[in-house]
Design an enzyme around this catalytic site. Sequence first.
Site, PDB file in Angstrom:
ATOM      1  N   TYR A  16       0.851  -1.183   0.000  1.00 48.24           N
ATOM      2  CA  TYR A  16       0.000   0.000   0.000  1.00 48.24           C
ATOM      3  C   TYR A  16       0.885   1.231   0.000  1.00 48.24           C
ATOM      4  O   TYR A  16       1.930   1.266   0.660  1.00 48.24           O
ATOM      5  CB  TYR A  16      -0.911  -0.004   1.229  1.00 48.24           C
ATOM      6  CG  TYR A  16      -1.814   1.205   1.318  1.00 48.24           C
ATOM      7  CD1 TYR A  16      -2.849   1.378   0.403  1.00 48.24           C
ATOM      8  CD2 TYR A  16      -1.621   2.179   2.290  1.00 48.24           C
ATOM      9  CE1 TYR A  16      -3.672   2.507   0.471  1.00 48.24           C
ATOM     10  CE2 TYR A  16      -2.436   3.288   2.365  1.00 48.24           C
ATOM     11  CZ  TYR A  16      -3.460   3.439   1.450  1.00 48.24           C
ATOM     12  OH  TYR A  16      -4.271   4.555   1.510  1.00 48.24           O
ATOM     13  N   ASP A  70      -0.939  15.874   6.357  1.00 49.36           N
ATOM     14  CA  ASP A  70      -1.795  15.182   5.387  1.00 49.36           C
ATOM     15  C   ASP A  70      -3.095  15.970   5.202  1.00 49.36           C
ATOM     16  O   ASP A  70      -4.164  15.564   5.647  1.00 49.36           O
ATOM     17  CB  ASP A  70      -2.076  13.766   5.884  1.00 49.36           C
ATOM     18  CG  ASP A  70      -2.895  12.953   4.892  1.00 49.36           C
ATOM     19  OD1 ASP A  70      -2.888  13.290   3.693  1.00 49.36           O
ATOM     20  OD2 ASP A  70      -3.558  11.984   5.330  1.00 49.36           O
ATOM     21  N   ASP A  86      -2.975   5.662  -2.649  1.00 50.27           N
ATOM     22  CA  ASP A  86      -3.904   6.661  -2.131  1.00 50.27           C
ATOM     23  C   ASP A  86      -3.891   7.872  -3.071  1.00 50.27           C
ATOM     24  O   ASP A  86      -2.883   8.562  -3.188  1.00 50.27           O
ATOM     25  CB  ASP A  86      -3.436   7.053  -0.726  1.00 50.27           C
ATOM     26  CG  ASP A  86      -4.295   8.112  -0.066  1.00 50.27           C
ATOM     27  OD1 ASP A  86      -5.241   8.615  -0.703  1.00 50.27           O
ATOM     28  OD2 ASP A  86      -4.011   8.431   1.107  1.00 50.27           O
ATOM     29  N   ASP A 126      -6.100  10.420  -2.779  1.00 45.68           N
ATOM     30  CA  ASP A 126      -6.828  11.497  -2.105  1.00 45.68           C
ATOM     31  C   ASP A 126      -8.188  11.747  -2.773  1.00 45.68           C
ATOM     32  O   ASP A 126      -8.925  10.828  -3.033  1.00 45.68           O
ATOM     33  CB  ASP A 126      -5.981  12.762  -2.055  1.00 45.68           C
ATOM     34  CG  ASP A 126      -4.859  12.663  -1.027  1.00 45.68           C
ATOM     35  OD1 ASP A 126      -4.904  11.757  -0.182  1.00 45.68           O
ATOM     36  OD2 ASP A 126      -3.928  13.481  -1.076  1.00 45.68           O
ATOM     37  N   HIS A 141      -7.432   4.508  -4.726  1.00 50.26           N
ATOM     38  CA  HIS A 141      -8.720   4.877  -4.135  1.00 50.26           C
ATOM     39  C   HIS A 141      -8.911   6.388  -4.169  1.00 50.26           C
ATOM     40  O   HIS A 141      -7.977   7.168  -3.974  1.00 50.26           O
ATOM     41  CB  HIS A 141      -8.907   4.292  -2.730  1.00 50.26           C
ATOM     42  CG  HIS A 141      -7.911   4.708  -1.685  1.00 50.26           C
ATOM     43  ND1 HIS A 141      -7.934   5.933  -1.074  1.00 50.26           N
ATOM     44  CD2 HIS A 141      -6.891   4.021  -1.118  1.00 50.26           C
ATOM     45  CE1 HIS A 141      -6.975   6.004  -0.172  1.00 50.26           C
ATOM     46  NE2 HIS A 141      -6.310   4.857  -0.189  1.00 50.26           N
ATOM     47  N   GLU A 184     -11.415   9.429  -2.657  1.00 50.07           N
ATOM     48  CA  GLU A 184     -12.286   9.625  -1.505  1.00 50.07           C
ATOM     49  C   GLU A 184     -13.316  10.722  -1.741  1.00 50.07           C
ATOM     50  O   GLU A 184     -13.222  11.479  -2.707  1.00 50.07           O
ATOM     51  CB  GLU A 184     -11.454   9.930  -0.261  1.00 50.07           C
ATOM     52  CG  GLU A 184     -10.681  11.226  -0.325  1.00 50.07           C
ATOM     53  CD  GLU A 184      -9.537  11.248   0.683  1.00 50.07           C
ATOM     54  OE1 GLU A 184      -9.501  12.203   1.485  1.00 50.07           O
ATOM     55  OE2 GLU A 184      -8.701  10.337   0.669  1.00 50.07           O
ATOM     56  N   CYS A 212      -6.530  14.128   7.108  1.00 55.75           N
ATOM     57  CA  CYS A 212      -6.352  12.726   7.497  1.00 55.75           C
ATOM     58  C   CYS A 212      -7.686  12.133   7.908  1.00 55.75           C
ATOM     59  O   CYS A 212      -8.469  12.760   8.630  1.00 55.75           O
ATOM     60  CB  CYS A 212      -5.345  12.637   8.633  1.00 55.75           C
ATOM     61  SG  CYS A 212      -5.180  10.977   9.325  1.00 55.75           S
ATOM     62  N   ARG A 236     -13.286   5.392  -1.621  1.00 59.04           N
ATOM     63  CA  ARG A 236     -13.193   5.565  -0.168  1.00 59.04           C
ATOM     64  C   ARG A 236     -14.268   6.551   0.274  1.00 59.04           C
ATOM     65  O   ARG A 236     -14.448   7.606  -0.352  1.00 59.04           O
ATOM     66  CB  ARG A 236     -11.812   6.090   0.208  1.00 59.04           C
ATOM     67  CG  ARG A 236     -11.725   6.560   1.659  1.00 59.04           C
ATOM     68  CD  ARG A 236     -10.333   6.972   2.044  1.00 59.04           C
ATOM     69  NE  ARG A 236     -10.355   8.050   3.018  1.00 59.04           N
ATOM     70  CZ  ARG A 236      -9.269   8.567   3.596  1.00 59.04           C
ATOM     71  NH1 ARG A 236      -8.082   8.097   3.276  1.00 59.04           N
ATOM     72  NH2 ARG A 236      -9.381   9.553   4.464  1.00 59.04           N
ATOM     73  N   GLU A 264     -13.849   4.373   5.590  1.00 59.42           N
ATOM     74  CA  GLU A 264     -12.837   4.902   6.501  1.00 59.42           C
ATOM     75  C   GLU A 264     -13.408   5.116   7.904  1.00 59.42           C
ATOM     76  O   GLU A 264     -14.565   5.480   8.086  1.00 59.42           O
ATOM     77  CB  GLU A 264     -12.283   6.226   5.955  1.00 59.42           C
ATOM     78  CG  GLU A 264     -11.247   6.912   6.837  1.00 59.42           C
ATOM     79  CD  GLU A 264      -9.970   6.106   7.024  1.00 59.42           C
ATOM     80  OE1 GLU A 264     -10.046   4.978   7.560  1.00 59.42           O
ATOM     81  OE2 GLU A 264      -8.890   6.613   6.670  1.00 59.42           O
ATOM     82  N   ASN A 277      -8.789  -0.232   7.209  1.00 53.92           N
ATOM     83  CA  ASN A 277      -7.597   0.567   7.474  1.00 53.92           C
ATOM     84  C   ASN A 277      -7.229   0.421   8.940  1.00 53.92           C
ATOM     85  O   ASN A 277      -7.890   0.978   9.815  1.00 53.92           O
ATOM     86  CB  ASN A 277      -7.879   2.034   7.139  1.00 53.92           C
ATOM     87  CG  ASN A 277      -6.692   2.928   7.427  1.00 53.92           C
ATOM     88  OD1 ASN A 277      -5.588   2.463   7.690  1.00 53.92           O
ATOM     89  ND2 ASN A 277      -6.910   4.234   7.389  1.00 53.92           N
TER      90      ASN A 277
END
Length: 299
Positions: free
Chosen positions: A48, A62, A89, A91, A116, A118, A126, A161, A191, A213
Amino acid sequence: MLHSTVPAHVKRRLFRERLATGELLRLPGAFNPLSARLIERKGFEGVYISGAVLSADLGLPDIGLTTLTEVAARGAQIARTTDLPALIDADTGFGEPMNVARTIQMLEDAGVAGAHIEDQVNPKRCGHLDGKAVVDDTTALRRIRAAVDARRDENFLVMARTDIRAVEGLDAAVDRAKALVDAGADAVFPEAMRTLEEFAAIRAAVDVPILANMTEFGKSDLFSVDQLRDVGVNIVIWPVSLLRIAMGAADRALDALLSEGRLTELLPQMQHRAELYDLIDYEGYNRFDSSVFDFDITR
């Protein structure tokens, strides 16, 4: 030597085939290319690539400060060093739906197996911090449709996500997960689930793979692989764990230098030079050019 011998399209196909079996795949977070190679050597099923790790590596929080170029470049560096599939990731997709489409194609070119996207408001934060905000259904679904439409390799995994659990509750997360799958998502990343029962509720709601996660110090308890498997989770990630462990070790080593003036007592905790060179595959380079590897690394 140099690069993985498995082409990206093959990694993606094999990743899809393993997901289709229903088994749980373990994807520790690789904080650099060398750690990805170690993950492979230990026998995990994938790696990952965390946006939180990339931003931290750059000395940034983040909160959406990294760029698509930076993320794609790190994805390419890690993907090339391992035969394992890499999930990255992405975002919020780095912008509006057209940007999401470009993001997917650049990540395809980087050689990763999937990404992914989101549903947070951009700029994001985060996923285990308070004060998150999510976009409306229309915007969330447009992002996923754009990602699915943009991919050129049908085996590139588009994962949706959703961060809505922490904002509007579990029922909203279930409804959002269903809608994201209807929009074309190949998998769902719910998440900040708090309990195994919440994972089970998402599992019951959708017929695609779901991801858990297991990040430390966050909203979710740190469930074991067996516990997650029992409620139907298909992928588990530990996104920042290796970075946290490495930075903790670095912190202690620097303290030892300040207090003792040397690191002799920490030698048993270090990766030996011989182990490092074996992981890098110095001997493979030597087979290519005997002038490269002509020294003793046993001492």
